[in-house]
Design a protein around this motif. Structure first.
Motif, PDB file in Angstrom:
ATOM      1  N   ALA A  22       0.833  -1.206   0.000  1.00  0.00           N
ATOM      2  CA  ALA A  22       0.000   0.000   0.000  1.00  0.00           C
ATOM      3  C   ALA A  22       0.867   1.256   0.000  1.00  0.00           C
ATOM      4  CB  ALA A  22      -0.930  -0.008   1.201  1.00  0.00           C
ATOM      5  N   VAL A  23       1.939   1.251   0.776  1.00  0.00           N
ATOM      6  CA  VAL A  23       2.836   2.406   0.820  1.00  0.00           C
ATOM      7  C   VAL A  23       3.506   2.603  -0.537  1.00  0.00           C
ATOM      8  CG1 VAL A  23       5.014   3.245   1.797  1.00  0.00           C
ATOM      9  CG2 VAL A  23       3.223   2.392   3.296  1.00  0.00           C
ATOM     10  N   ARG A  24       3.976   1.525  -1.146  1.00  0.00           N
ATOM     11  CA  ARG A  24       4.618   1.641  -2.458  1.00  0.00           C
ATOM     12  C   ARG A  24       3.646   2.177  -3.500  1.00  0.00           C
ATOM     13  NH1 ARG A  24       7.356  -3.713  -4.308  1.00  0.00           N
ATOM     14  NH2 ARG A  24       7.987  -2.360  -6.006  1.00  0.00           N
ATOM     15  N   SER A  25       2.415   1.707  -3.450  1.00  0.00           N
ATOM     16  CA  SER A  25       1.405   2.153  -4.403  1.00  0.00           C
ATOM     17  C   SER A  25       1.078   3.633  -4.210  1.00  0.00           C
ATOM     18  CB  SER A  25       0.146   1.305  -4.239  1.00  0.00           C
ATOM     19  OG  SER A  25      -0.855   1.743  -5.107  1.00  0.00           O
ATOM     20  N   LEU A  26       0.920   4.055  -2.958  1.00  0.00           N
ATOM     21  CA  LEU A  26       0.612   5.458  -2.677  1.00  0.00           C
ATOM     22  C   LEU A  26       1.765   6.374  -3.070  1.00  0.00           C
ATOM     23  CD1 LEU A  26      -1.158   5.123   0.768  1.00  0.00           C
ATOM     24  CD2 LEU A  26      -2.174   6.031  -1.309  1.00  0.00           C
ATOM     25  N   VAL A  27       2.991   5.959  -2.790  1.00  0.00           N
ATOM     26  CA  VAL A  27       4.156   6.777  -3.144  1.00  0.00           C
ATOM     27  C   VAL A  27       4.277   6.896  -4.659  1.00  0.00           C
ATOM     28  CG1 VAL A  27       6.683   6.852  -3.086  1.00  0.00           C
ATOM     29  CG2 VAL A  27       5.409   6.345  -1.015  1.00  0.00           C
ATOM     30  N   GLY A  28       4.059   5.800  -5.363  1.00  0.00           N
ATOM     31  CA  GLY A  28       4.108   5.846  -6.824  1.00  0.00           C
ATOM     32  C   GLY A  28       3.047   6.764  -7.401  1.00  0.00           C
ATOM     33  N   ALA A  29       1.829   6.673  -6.884  1.00  0.00           N
ATOM     34  CA  ALA A  29       0.752   7.544  -7.354  1.00  0.00           C
ATOM     35  C   ALA A  29       1.043   9.002  -7.032  1.00  0.00           C
ATOM     36  CB  ALA A  29      -0.570   7.122  -6.727  1.00  0.00           C
ATOM     37  N   PHE A  30       1.643   9.238  -5.869  1.00  0.00           N
ATOM     38  CA  PHE A  30       1.983  10.607  -5.488  1.00  0.00           C
ATOM     39  C   PHE A  30       2.973  11.226  -6.462  1.00  0.00           C
ATOM     40  CE2 PHE A  30       4.821  13.529  -3.269  1.00  0.00           C
ATOM     41  CZ  PHE A  30       3.914  14.481  -2.841  1.00  0.00           C
ATOM     42  N   PHE A  31       4.031  10.503  -6.794  1.00  0.00           N
ATOM     43  CA  PHE A  31       5.050  11.065  -7.675  1.00  0.00           C
ATOM     44  C   PHE A  31       4.557  11.174  -9.113  1.00  0.00           C
ATOM     45  CE2 PHE A  31       8.168   9.944  -4.316  1.00  0.00           C
ATOM     46  CZ  PHE A  31       8.651  11.223  -4.142  1.00  0.00           C
ATOM     47  N   GLU A  32       3.696  10.268  -9.541  1.00  0.00           N
ATOM     48  CA  GLU A  32       3.181  10.345 -10.909  1.00  0.00           C
ATOM     49  C   GLU A  32       2.218  11.517 -11.080  1.00  0.00           C
ATOM     50  OE1 GLU A  32       1.481   6.627 -12.040  1.00  0.00           O
ATOM     51  OE2 GLU A  32       3.387   5.577 -11.933  1.00  0.00           O
ATOM     52  N   ASN A  33       1.411  11.805 -10.051  1.00  0.00           N
ATOM     53  CA  ASN A  33       0.377  12.831 -10.169  1.00  0.00           C
ATOM     54  C   ASN A  33       0.749  14.164  -9.526  1.00  0.00           C
ATOM     55  OD1 ASN A  33      -1.424  11.014 -11.453  1.00  0.00           O
ATOM     56  ND2 ASN A  33      -1.818  10.091  -9.471  1.00  0.00           N
ATOM     57  N   GLY A  34       1.734  14.182  -8.666  1.00  0.00           N
ATOM     58  CA  GLY A  34       2.119  15.414  -8.002  1.00  0.00           C
ATOM     59  C   GLY A  34       1.407  15.649  -6.686  1.00  0.00           C
ATOM     60  N   SER A  35       0.219  15.099  -6.526  1.00  0.00           N
ATOM     61  CA  SER A  35      -0.517  15.186  -5.271  1.00  0.00           C
ATOM     62  C   SER A  35      -1.568  14.076  -5.268  1.00  0.00           C
ATOM     63  CB  SER A  35      -1.201  16.542  -5.123  1.00  0.00           C
ATOM     64  OG  SER A  35      -2.224  16.680  -6.084  1.00  0.00           O
ATOM     65  N   ILE A  36      -1.990  13.692  -4.059  1.00  0.00           N
ATOM     66  CA  ILE A  36      -3.042  12.688  -3.933  1.00  0.00           C
ATOM     67  C   ILE A  36      -3.978  13.078  -2.798  1.00  0.00           C
ATOM     68  CG2 ILE A  36      -1.761  10.724  -4.863  1.00  0.00           C
ATOM     69  CD1 ILE A  36      -1.205   9.840  -2.008  1.00  0.00           C
ATOM     70  N   ILE A  37      -5.192  12.570  -2.860  1.00  0.00           N
ATOM     71  CA  ILE A  37      -6.154  12.729  -1.776  1.00  0.00           C
ATOM     72  C   ILE A  37      -6.315  11.366  -1.134  1.00  0.00           C
ATOM     73  CG2 ILE A  37      -8.529  13.262  -1.183  1.00  0.00           C
ATOM     74  CD1 ILE A  37      -8.517  15.258  -3.496  1.00  0.00           C
ATOM     75  N   THR A  38      -6.019  11.282   0.153  1.00  0.00           N
ATOM     76  CA  THR A  38      -6.062  10.018   0.876  1.00  0.00           C
ATOM     77  C   THR A  38      -6.440  10.290   2.325  1.00  0.00           C
ATOM     78  OG1 THR A  38      -4.817   8.012   1.384  1.00  0.00           O
ATOM     79  CG2 THR A  38      -3.602  10.070   1.405  1.00  0.00           C
ATOM     80  N   THR A  39      -6.479   9.257   3.132  1.00  0.00           N
ATOM     81  CA  THR A  39      -6.806   9.453   4.538  1.00  0.00           C
ATOM     82  C   THR A  39      -5.593  10.016   5.279  1.00  0.00           C
ATOM     83  OG1 THR A  39      -6.179   7.210   5.162  1.00  0.00           O
ATOM     84  CG2 THR A  39      -8.479   7.577   4.531  1.00  0.00           C
ATOM     85  N   ASN A  40      -5.857  10.605   6.421  1.00  0.00           N
ATOM     86  CA  ASN A  40      -4.800  11.232   7.215  1.00  0.00           C
ATOM     87  C   ASN A  40      -3.746  10.218   7.632  1.00  0.00           C
ATOM     88  OD1 ASN A  40      -3.599  13.392   8.538  1.00  0.00           O
ATOM     89  ND2 ASN A  40      -4.670  12.946  10.441  1.00  0.00           N
ATOM     90  N   LYS A  41      -4.171   9.044   8.038  1.00  0.00           N
ATOM     91  CA  LYS A  41      -3.247   8.023   8.516  1.00  0.00           C
ATOM     92  C   LYS A  41      -2.320   7.543   7.397  1.00  0.00           C
ATOM     93  CE  LYS A  41      -3.503   4.489  11.866  1.00  0.00           C
ATOM     94  NZ  LYS A  41      -4.334   3.597  12.631  1.00  0.00           N
ATOM     95  N   ARG A  42      -2.866   7.331   6.225  1.00  0.00           N
ATOM     96  CA  ARG A  42      -2.039   6.891   5.109  1.00  0.00           C
ATOM     97  C   ARG A  42      -1.090   7.987   4.643  1.00  0.00           C
ATOM     98  NH1 ARG A  42      -5.623   2.878   1.343  1.00  0.00           N
ATOM     99  NH2 ARG A  42      -6.105   1.426   3.024  1.00  0.00           N
ATOM    100  N   ALA A  43      -1.529   9.229   4.712  1.00  0.00           N
ATOM    101  CA  ALA A  43      -0.660  10.338   4.329  1.00  0.00           C
ATOM    102  C   ALA A  43       0.555  10.409   5.245  1.00  0.00           C
ATOM    103  CB  ALA A  43      -1.434  11.650   4.361  1.00  0.00           C
ATOM    104  N   PHE A  44       0.335  10.294   6.557  1.00  0.00           N
ATOM    105  CA  PHE A  44       1.460  10.337   7.482  1.00  0.00           C
ATOM    106  C   PHE A  44       2.359   9.110   7.321  1.00  0.00           C
ATOM    107  CE2 PHE A  44      -0.934  13.565   9.843  1.00  0.00           C
ATOM    108  CZ  PHE A  44       0.094  14.468  10.069  1.00  0.00           C
ATOM    109  N   ALA A  45       1.799   8.000   6.856  1.00  0.00           N
ATOM    110  CA  ALA A  45       2.601   6.791   6.672  1.00  0.00           C
ATOM    111  C   ALA A  45       3.571   6.921   5.500  1.00  0.00           C
ATOM    112  CB  ALA A  45       1.695   5.583   6.469  1.00  0.00           C
TER     113      ALA A  45
END
Length: 119
Positions: A22-45
């Protein structure tokens, strides 16, 4: 006793492999899109991983070694290239590359949704 365990970064009811994926997927999506909307807990993770990857991309090592370190942390090649492209903008900055902005509470479960973006 379990001292110094970052319990707030663990996703509830997920084993270690699922959390890592999940962390790898979120980090990849973040760098590809420049920003993401997610839950607070996942953002801090993922903030720590994002900062670490940008520091590596800014570092003095060769491009090959940077790619070797970044590739296991993200799933796609596009995300790896995005990290390398973003890093030169932050050469004069020492940490604090992300901003977490609260947006709203999710209707279904009441989780706080935040927008995670680069500063």
């Amino acid at each position: 006793m379990r001292h110094r365990v970052k319990k707030h970064l663990h996703f509830k009811w997920k084993d270690q492999a699922h959390r890592k994926s999940a962390v790898r997927s979120l980090v990849g999506a973040f760098f590809e899109n420049g920003s993401i909307i997610t839950t607070n807990k996942r953002a801090f993770a993922i903030v720590g991983t994002i900062d670490k990857l940008i520091e590596v991309a800014k570092g003095p090592t060769t491009e090959y070694n940077k790619i070797r370190y970044i590739a296991p942390e993200v799933f796609t090649e596009a995300a790896s290239r995005a990290v390398m492209a973003i890093a030169p903008k932050y050469m004069d900055r020492h940490g604090g590359y992300t901003r977490i902005t609260p947006l709203k509470y999710r209707v279904g479960d009441g989780a706080l949704l935040v927008k995670l973006e680069l500063v």
